[in-house]
Design a protein around this motif. Structure first.
Motif, PDB file in Angstrom:
ATOM      1  N   VAL A 173      49.814  45.320  51.884  1.00 35.03           N
ATOM      2  CA  VAL A 173      48.565  44.694  52.331  1.00 35.03           C
ATOM      3  C   VAL A 173      47.623  44.488  51.147  1.00 35.03           C
ATOM      4  CG1 VAL A 173      46.452  45.186  53.642  1.00 35.03           C
ATOM      5  CG2 VAL A 173      48.653  45.475  54.730  1.00 35.03           C
ATOM      6  N   SER A 174      47.509  45.507  50.284  1.00 34.25           N
ATOM      7  CA  SER A 174      46.605  45.371  49.143  1.00 34.25           C
ATOM      8  C   SER A 174      47.169  44.402  48.107  1.00 34.25           C
ATOM      9  CB  SER A 174      46.308  46.735  48.513  1.00 34.25           C
ATOM     10  OG  SER A 174      47.497  47.355  48.116  1.00 34.25           O
ATOM     11  N   GLY A 175      48.493  44.335  47.993  1.00 28.94           N
ATOM     12  CA  GLY A 175      49.110  43.347  47.091  1.00 28.94           C
ATOM     13  C   GLY A 175      48.790  41.936  47.542  1.00 28.94           C
ATOM     14  N   ASN A 176      48.845  41.736  48.854  1.00 27.33           N
ATOM     15  CA  ASN A 176      48.494  40.424  49.397  1.00 27.33           C
ATOM     16  C   ASN A 176      47.002  40.126  49.160  1.00 27.33           C
ATOM     17  OD1 ASN A 176      49.049  38.085  51.293  1.00 27.33           O
ATOM     18  ND2 ASN A 176      47.387  39.113  52.358  1.00 27.33           N
ATOM     19  N   GLY A 177      46.171  41.162  49.365  1.00 32.73           N
ATOM     20  CA  GLY A 177      44.734  40.985  49.140  1.00 32.73           C
ATOM     21  C   GLY A 177      44.423  40.669  47.693  1.00 32.73           C
ATOM     22  N   PHE A 178      45.143  41.299  46.782  1.00 41.13           N
ATOM     23  CA  PHE A 178      44.941  41.035  45.352  1.00 41.13           C
ATOM     24  C   PHE A 178      45.263  39.575  45.028  1.00 41.13           C
ATOM     25  CE2 PHE A 178      46.710  40.709  41.066  1.00 41.13           C
ATOM     26  CZ  PHE A 178      45.695  41.256  40.297  1.00 41.13           C
ATOM     27  N   CYS A 179      46.414  39.110  45.526  1.00 45.53           N
ATOM     28  CA  CYS A 179      46.804  37.714  45.258  1.00 45.53           C
ATOM     29  C   CYS A 179      45.776  36.747  45.854  1.00 45.53           C
ATOM     30  CB  CYS A 179      48.190  37.424  45.845  1.00 45.53           C
ATOM     31  SG  CYS A 179      49.505  38.225  44.938  1.00 45.53           S
ATOM     32  N   GLU A 180      45.192  37.145  46.975  1.00 42.74           N
ATOM     33  CA  GLU A 180      44.262  36.250  47.666  1.00 42.74           C
ATOM     34  C   GLU A 180      42.883  36.232  47.002  1.00 42.74           C
ATOM     35  OE1 GLU A 180      44.829  35.528  51.794  1.00 42.74           O
ATOM     36  OE2 GLU A 180      43.000  36.634  52.184  1.00 42.74           O
ATOM     37  N   VAL A 181      42.293  37.424  46.875  1.00 40.06           N
ATOM     38  CA  VAL A 181      40.905  37.500  46.411  1.00 40.06           C
ATOM     39  C   VAL A 181      40.824  37.298  44.897  1.00 40.06           C
ATOM     40  CG1 VAL A 181      38.896  39.012  46.257  1.00 40.06           C
ATOM     41  CG2 VAL A 181      40.249  38.967  48.345  1.00 40.06           C
ATOM     42  N   VAL A 182      41.663  38.017  44.160  1.00 43.37           N
ATOM     43  CA  VAL A 182      41.557  37.971  42.702  1.00 43.37           C
ATOM     44  C   VAL A 182      42.159  36.677  42.152  1.00 43.37           C
ATOM     45  CG1 VAL A 182      42.126  39.174  40.561  1.00 43.37           C
ATOM     46  CG2 VAL A 182      41.639  40.488  42.638  1.00 43.37           C
TER      47      VAL A 182
END
Lengths: 61, 531
Positions: free
Chosen positions: B288-297
């Motif tokens: 989930v955080s890997g996906n969030g990183f790709c999305e937000v960052v």
């Protein structure tokens, strides 16, 4: 960019990077995270059926 | 002993995390997120986004991973099997049918978009796209021609054979990898593709962060571009008015929901190949955080800031220019075409989109492969062949009825927007209420390498379903009247594409209901005790 925008950007990017970093650290600090998930009992050495037949045969004796 | 009837297992823990993250990371991260944020309050969008992440994203991911592993350890690898097992009756399997039908139908158009990414990457490599220079309309025409959007069947008659070849290549790659199996195909590919994707994105990000404004528009700086993306923007009135706008919350929840690939049945299948004592809490949080990183960052720092520098705020203020398709396949190519070394960076960007798309499309095939193997008692080879035939028919339909992307839009709306809400809500209710708070928590905490808060079951039982149902009701109120109008009043003199697309969906549903009927017989004949 406004100060509020800069704050949001740093918070969002820092938060996501921090969460991912912590998770990756936790996963990688687990000794077997990159090793094979199969336990020794899962490994099929190919001799299972023979030994099984053998024991049944022995039992018949 | 393997818990899977087919003997499939993940080979490493990092492998399964990368595969699930790859399934989640797709075009939505790099193209949909920045557009949604810019249209819904800029930096303010991050407040509902964070709330949705905490009360929908993480709880749904945790429940789906735990439910999948629970089913897998009882010998089920597909959503119908897992649901039937938990509900303790054969009819329960039909409740899980959407968990295999949705991914298959989404694949039928997703593979076309995947091919478009590869097609664009190829045309950057060969210089065709970069050759358009600052001719903004030429890129738009290229996109329309590539997808055959002018009339039905245009793609077969207007010399777009090359694009069809790319669709064929993507089909081959997906089915080759899926045929190789879970660990030798999906896991190995994701282990290479995911790090490569991040490296490509980081290179493009460094390029964007070092861009200089054009001499004729010195005000359009990188700093101002970042401000366009991240400044808290009030739409009408104060900050509170923006935050009180249900559309902003709807957009944020939708983004979290669609981006994480939860509620599709994909993670159920992936997690079913784990062992009873394998951790799911930390693994799912990592994906989930890997996906969030790709999305937000990565997603939040690349597309809009770069587009701002070259195209300006007026261009980006038009919502039509920052929709997922227009931002990715019209706006951004115009940015790369004006950028120094744009050919190279354009290639890298579309190649990373292609990698993100492949890792996602692969995950869409595995749930139905698992059901076909379980239901028909056949091996992977015939399962792949049957699935190949179904998806080929669906993709042909999407590619042929391409005018205005009607067929694609219809299947996308019903599968990836409407049914996903229903399935995700049902799945959350099954985990929270049927499996129950005690067993559900025990399932989630078994083998966990992080402390799972006990309050999570309260969130899964009450807050997440309530939140999902509220957002779904709001979404239906806004979106369904227009769709109903399109069904009841098809345009005169044109084929009823919307009705035909719905007919195709019904045919696929019927096919899988027969497979589930067969699977039920096999499951109950083999004395597979429901849990």
């Amino acid at each position: 960019m406004t100060t509020a925008g800069l704050f949001v950007m740093i918070f969002a990017i820092g938060g996501m990077t921090g969460l991912l970093g912590w998770c990756v650290y936790k996963v990688m600090s687990t000794p077997d995270s990159t090793q094979h998930l199969h336990s020794p009992l899962d490994i099929d050495a190919g001799d299972k059926s023979d030994s099984h037949h053998g024991s049944r045969h022995d039992g018949a004796k | 002993m393997s818990n899977s009837p087919s003997g499939e297992r993940w080979s490493t823990r990092v492998g399964v995390i990368l595969a699930v993250t790859g399934s989640a990371v797709g075009l939505g991260n790099f193209l949909r997120f920045p557009g949604q944020a810019a249209q819904n309050g800029g930096g303010l969008f991050m407040i509902p986004y964070l709330v949705a992440f905490l009360i929908v994203g993480i709880p749904l991911a945790w429940s789906e991973w735990a439910l999948g592993r629970h089913g897998g350890n009882r010998g089920y690898n597909s959503a119908p099997g897992i649901f039937g097992g938990v509900l303790r009756r054969p009819k329960g399997a039909y409740v899980g049918m959407l968990g295999t039908v949705m991914p298959v139908l989404i694949y039928t158009y997703y593979v076309v978009v995947e091919a478009l990414c590869l097609y664009y990457a190829w045309h950057y490599l060969t210089g065709t796209l970069a050759g358009f220079g600052d001719d903004v309309s030429a890129v738009g025409d290229f996109f329309v021609a590539s997808m055959g959007m002018t009339e039905h069947g245009a793609i077969f008659t207007s010399g777009q054979g090359q694009f069809l070849g790319f669709v064929g290549i993507c089909f081959f790659i997906n089915f080759f990898l899926i045929y190789r199996g879970l660990s030798r195909g999906i896991e190995k590919f994701c282990a290479i593709a995911m790090p490569l994707l991040v490296v490509c994105a980081l290179i493009v990000l460094v390029r964007v962060l070092t861009l200089q404004p054009l001499p004729e528009t010195p005000d359009q700086t990188l700093w101002a571009g970042l401000g366009f993306m991240w400044n808290p923007a009030q739409q009408d009135g104060s900050i509170w008015d923006t935050l009180a706008n249900p559309d902003v919350w709807l957009a944020a929840t939708g983004q979290i929901f669609f981006s994480l690939s939860v509620g599709f049945g994909l993670i159920l299948t992936y997690a079913s190949y784990l062992r009873k004592d394998d951790d799911v809490a930390l693994s799912s949080l990592t994906s989930v955080s890997g996906n969030g990183f790709c999305e937000v960052v990565l997603g939040g720092m690349i597309a809009l800031p770069a587009a701002y520098i070259f195209l300006g705020p007026m261009f980006l203020s038009d919502p039509q220019n920052i929709g997922t398709f227009s931002l990715g396949f019209v706006t951004l190519p115009n940015v790369f075409n004006q950028m120094p070394a744009g050919s190279f960076f354009g290639f890298l960007f579309f190649f990373l989109l292609f990698l993100a798309a492949v890792t996602s499309s692969l995950s869409m095939l595995q749930p139905s492969i698992a059901l076909l193997e379980e239901g028909l008692g056949i091996t992977r080879k015939p399962s792949v062949a049957i699935l190949g035939f179904i998806t080929f028919a669906g993709t042909f339909f999407i590619v042929y009825f391409s005018a205005g992307l009607q067929a694609l839009d219809t299947v996308d709306f019903w599968m990836a927007n409407f049914f996903i809400f229903i399935f995700a809500t049902v799945q959350t209710l099954i985990f929270g209420w049927v499996l129950g708070p005690k067993k559900g928590y025990e399932e989630l905490a078994a083998g966990a390498e992080i402390c799972v808060p006990r309050g999570i079951m309260f969130v899964i039982r009450y807050i997440s379903p309530l939140f999902l149902l509220t957002v779904f009701a709001l979404w239906c109120r806004r979106s369904l009247p227009g769709r109903w109008e399109a069904i009841m009043n098809p345009p005169a003199g044109e084929p009823p594409v919307v009705l035909m697309a719905l007919g195709f969906i019904v045919v696929v549903l019927l096919f899988f209901s027969f497979v589930i009927a067969g699977a039920n017989q096999r499951w109950y004949q083999t004395d597979k005790e429901p849990s």
